[in-house]
Design a protein around this motif. Structure first.
Motif, PDB file in Angstrom:
ATOM      1  N   LEU A   1      28.565  48.787  33.435  1.00  0.00           N
ATOM      2  CA  LEU A   1      29.656  47.809  33.511  1.00  0.00           C
ATOM      3  C   LEU A   1      30.742  48.259  34.476  1.00  0.00           C
ATOM      4  O   LEU A   1      31.268  47.444  35.244  1.00  0.00           O
ATOM      5  CB  LEU A   1      30.259  47.575  32.117  1.00  0.00           C
ATOM      6  N   VAL A   2      31.065  49.550  34.471  1.00  0.00           N
ATOM      7  CA  VAL A   2      32.076  50.049  35.407  1.00  0.00           C
ATOM      8  C   VAL A   2      31.590  49.861  36.841  1.00  0.00           C
ATOM      9  O   VAL A   2      32.330  49.373  37.710  1.00  0.00           O
ATOM     10  CB  VAL A   2      32.386  51.542  35.142  1.00  0.00           C
ATOM     11  N   GLY A   3      30.326  50.221  37.096  1.00  0.00           N
ATOM     12  CA  GLY A   3      29.767  50.042  38.428  1.00  0.00           C
ATOM     13  C   GLY A   3      29.705  48.591  38.843  1.00  0.00           C
ATOM     14  O   GLY A   3      29.935  48.248  40.009  1.00  0.00           O
ATOM     15  N   GLY A   4      29.432  47.714  37.874  1.00  0.00           N
ATOM     16  CA  GLY A   4      29.338  46.290  38.177  1.00  0.00           C
ATOM     17  C   GLY A   4      30.682  45.619  38.383  1.00  0.00           C
ATOM     18  O   GLY A   4      30.764  44.529  38.950  1.00  0.00           O
ATOM     19  N   THR A   5      31.759  46.268  37.920  1.00  0.00           N
ATOM     20  CA  THR A   5      33.097  45.686  38.054  1.00  0.00           C
ATOM     21  C   THR A   5      33.871  46.282  39.227  1.00  0.00           C
ATOM     22  O   THR A   5      34.498  45.552  39.995  1.00  0.00           O
ATOM     23  CB  THR A   5      33.907  45.877  36.750  1.00  0.00           C
ATOM     24  N   VAL A   6      33.834  47.604  39.367  1.00  0.00           N
ATOM     25  CA  VAL A   6      34.609  48.238  40.441  1.00  0.00           C
ATOM     26  C   VAL A   6      33.737  49.097  41.361  1.00  0.00           C
ATOM     27  O   VAL A   6      34.246  49.862  42.173  1.00  0.00           O
ATOM     28  CB  VAL A   6      35.761  49.099  39.871  1.00  0.00           C
ATOM     29  N   GLY A   7      32.411  48.999  41.227  1.00  0.00           N
ATOM     30  CA  GLY A   7      31.512  49.782  42.065  1.00  0.00           C
ATOM     31  C   GLY A   7      31.328  49.165  43.444  1.00  0.00           C
ATOM     32  O   GLY A   7      31.708  48.029  43.693  1.00  0.00           O
ATOM     33  N   GLY A   8      30.732  49.949  44.339  1.00  0.00           N
ATOM     34  CA  GLY A   8      30.427  49.443  45.671  1.00  0.00           C
ATOM     35  C   GLY A   8      31.661  48.948  46.403  1.00  0.00           C
ATOM     36  O   GLY A   8      32.704  49.586  46.409  1.00  0.00           O
ATOM     37  N   TYR A   9      31.515  47.767  47.007  1.00  0.00           N
ATOM     38  CA  TYR A   9      32.625  47.208  47.795  1.00  0.00           C
ATOM     39  C   TYR A   9      33.680  46.524  46.929  1.00  0.00           C
ATOM     40  O   TYR A   9      34.785  46.238  47.392  1.00  0.00           O
ATOM     41  CB  TYR A   9      32.077  46.177  48.802  1.00  0.00           C
ATOM     42  N   ILE A  10      33.360  46.254  45.659  1.00  0.00           N
ATOM     43  CA  ILE A  10      34.147  45.317  44.859  1.00  0.00           C
ATOM     44  C   ILE A  10      35.610  45.721  44.720  1.00  0.00           C
ATOM     45  O   ILE A  10      36.520  44.915  44.936  1.00  0.00           O
ATOM     46  CB  ILE A  10      33.510  45.120  43.465  1.00  0.00           C
ATOM     47  N   THR A  11      35.868  46.972  44.340  1.00  0.00           N
ATOM     48  CA  THR A  11      37.254  47.381  44.105  1.00  0.00           C
ATOM     49  C   THR A  11      38.097  47.316  45.376  1.00  0.00           C
ATOM     50  O   THR A  11      39.314  47.168  45.324  1.00  0.00           O
ATOM     51  CB  THR A  11      37.312  48.813  43.511  1.00  0.00           C
ATOM     52  N   PHE A  12      37.446  47.411  46.544  1.00  0.00           N
ATOM     53  CA  PHE A  12      38.191  47.391  47.803  1.00  0.00           C
ATOM     54  C   PHE A  12      38.494  45.975  48.291  1.00  0.00           C
ATOM     55  O   PHE A  12      39.285  45.803  49.221  1.00  0.00           O
ATOM     56  CB  PHE A  12      37.407  48.141  48.888  1.00  0.00           C
ATOM     57  N   ALA A  13      37.855  44.972  47.687  1.00  0.00           N
ATOM     58  CA  ALA A  13      38.053  43.592  48.136  1.00  0.00           C
ATOM     59  C   ALA A  13      39.533  43.211  48.097  1.00  0.00           C
ATOM     60  O   ALA A  13      40.100  42.764  49.100  1.00  0.00           O
ATOM     61  CB  ALA A  13      37.236  42.634  47.260  1.00  0.00           C
ATOM     62  N   GLY A  14      40.163  43.401  46.955  1.00  0.00           N
ATOM     63  CA  GLY A  14      41.573  43.043  46.821  1.00  0.00           C
ATOM     64  C   GLY A  14      42.499  44.003  47.548  1.00  0.00           C
ATOM     65  O   GLY A  14      43.493  43.587  48.144  1.00  0.00           O
TER      66      GLY A  14
END
Length: 406
Positions: A196-209
């Motif tokens: 769930l952590v990887g799916g929410t803030v993993g990869g590119y996601i956390t950097f989007a905002g």
């Protein structure tokens, strides 16, 4: 005096619009087809105890994202540039991982958009994916693409949450049990927490905002309070959707109903609200997928646009090419399973690497100036780095052999 007050109020409203836009861009990037399926499957496995998994993952998500957004803000640089300052060349490695994962996952997101359009209108998934891609491309072709992107993701975010809430009421989940098991679970699934952590803030996601705020000029130590609110709001928006999807699925499985293994989230909507529910699933799936396509393309390109002036000048055209390429792969090849396996495994490693780099950068005056990073945030970040590095490495080792199985 009145003119100055009006100008201040306008600036405040403008800043809040930017902060909300960045929050929704990150949140809707996280809420994709995989997010819906992931939540449904874990609910089926853990029942009400999945509430505990969601609670812990929210805490870890906030720890990771507030660290990253804060350090990007004070450094006034995108993640790849910060990484290159910490260790020359590392920014290029992270950018390559982000772009590889972004293309692979956008193929899957376009597949989800095609499936949603198929459910709503009856068109083929490929036709639905192409139409969805044209909508995404259209957003980036307008002059004020950033503003339109913010508004579009906000509207789609509200649509997803409202429709899923309707299904929650129809499913009538045992809310009391869910609340109790959230603080006193029957079992604790560590892998589910990390997933769930990887799916929410993993990869590119956390950097989007975070990158969206930098593009909009929200930067510097004075912006930290606003950025913190935006980062926590983003996790909150994604978490509300996660909780609603959990409750909807819990309501269905608690009645002893069996979910379709081929499409678990669609089963939840259909079993809870009949044919209307199935159509609502189509809308939610399409909204989740199209916003993830937009967020994935925007953020992936933001990781390479600072490497050369030509890339910076033509970043909109590159975003369009990114979406067109992903669409072409989906339309001609379909879902490249092996590529998705590799990208998914690498995705689990991006967060600990990127967050680790940010924590190192926070203690380099050449990057953050006079800023002093709070010790508790550093310790919190280290816990997330170690946990995600261990589980990400385990996942990669476990899944690599599948790449060589025909």
């Amino acid at each position: 005096m009145k003119g100055q007050l009006k100008q201040a109020n306008t600036k405040q409203a403008f800043n809040w619009s930017l902060l909300l836009g960045a929050a929704f861009l990150m949140a809707t990037s996280a809420i994709g087809p995989g997010f819906l399926t992931q939540t449904t499957v874990f609910t089926q496995q853990l029942a009400a105890s999945f509430g505990f998994v969601i609670l812990i993952s929210i805490i870890l998500d906030i720890g990771a994202q507030t660290n990253i957004w804060r350090i990007l803000t004070v450094s006034e640089k995108r993640a790849q540039d910060v990484a290159n300052l910490v260790l020359p060349g590392l920014g290029y490695v992270i950018a390559a991982l982000i772009v590889l994962g972004g293309i692979a996952f956008n193929v899957g997101n376009l597949g989800g958009a095609g499936l949603g359009a198929n459910v709503i209108f009856g068109v083929s998934p490929v036709t639905g994916a192409v139409i969805s891609a044209l909508i995404a491309v259209g957003i980036f072709l307008v002059k004020e693409a950033g503003v339109l992107m913010d508004k579009f993701t906000q509207v789609m975010g509200f649509v997803m949450i409202a429709l899923t809430l309707y299904v929650v009421f129809k499913a009538d989940p045992p809310v009391g049990e869910a609340v109790i098991k959230t603080v006193r679970p029957d079992e604790i699934d560590i892998l589910a927490i990390v997933t769930l952590v990887g799916g929410t803030v993993g990869g590119y996601i956390t950097f989007a905002g975070g990158h969206r705020l930098l593009d909009a000029g929200v930067k510097g130590i004075e912006s930290i309070p606003q950025v913190t609110k935006s980062s926590v709001s983003a996790i909150g928006i994604a978490s509300v959707m996660r909780i609603f999807m959990f409750l909807a699925a819990l309501g269905v499985v608690s009645q002893g109903l069996t979910l379709d293994e081929a499409n678990p989230p669609a089963s939840v909507f259909e079993l809870a609200a009949g044919n209307i529910g199935y159509k609502l699933f189509g809308v939610v799936m399409w909204a989740a997928a199209i916003t993830s396509v937009i967020g994935g393309a925007y953020t992936s390109v933001s990781f390479i646009r600072t490497f050369h002036p030509w890339l910076e000048r033509n970043y909109k055209a590159i975003i369009v090419f990114f979406i067109v390429l992903s669409t072409a792969i989906f339309a001609t090849i379909g879902k490249p399973i092996k590529m998705l396996i590799l990208a998914g495994a690498l995705n689990g490693l991006i967060l600990p690497i990127a967050l680790g780099v940010m924590l190192l950068a926070a203690y380099k005056p050449s990057i953050v100036g006079a800023y002093r990073h709070p010790l508790w945030m550093t310790l919190f970040g280290i816990v997330v780095v170690l946990l995600m590095a261990f589980m990400g490495g385990y996942t990669l080792i476990k899944q690599l052999p599948q790449l060589f199985i025909s």
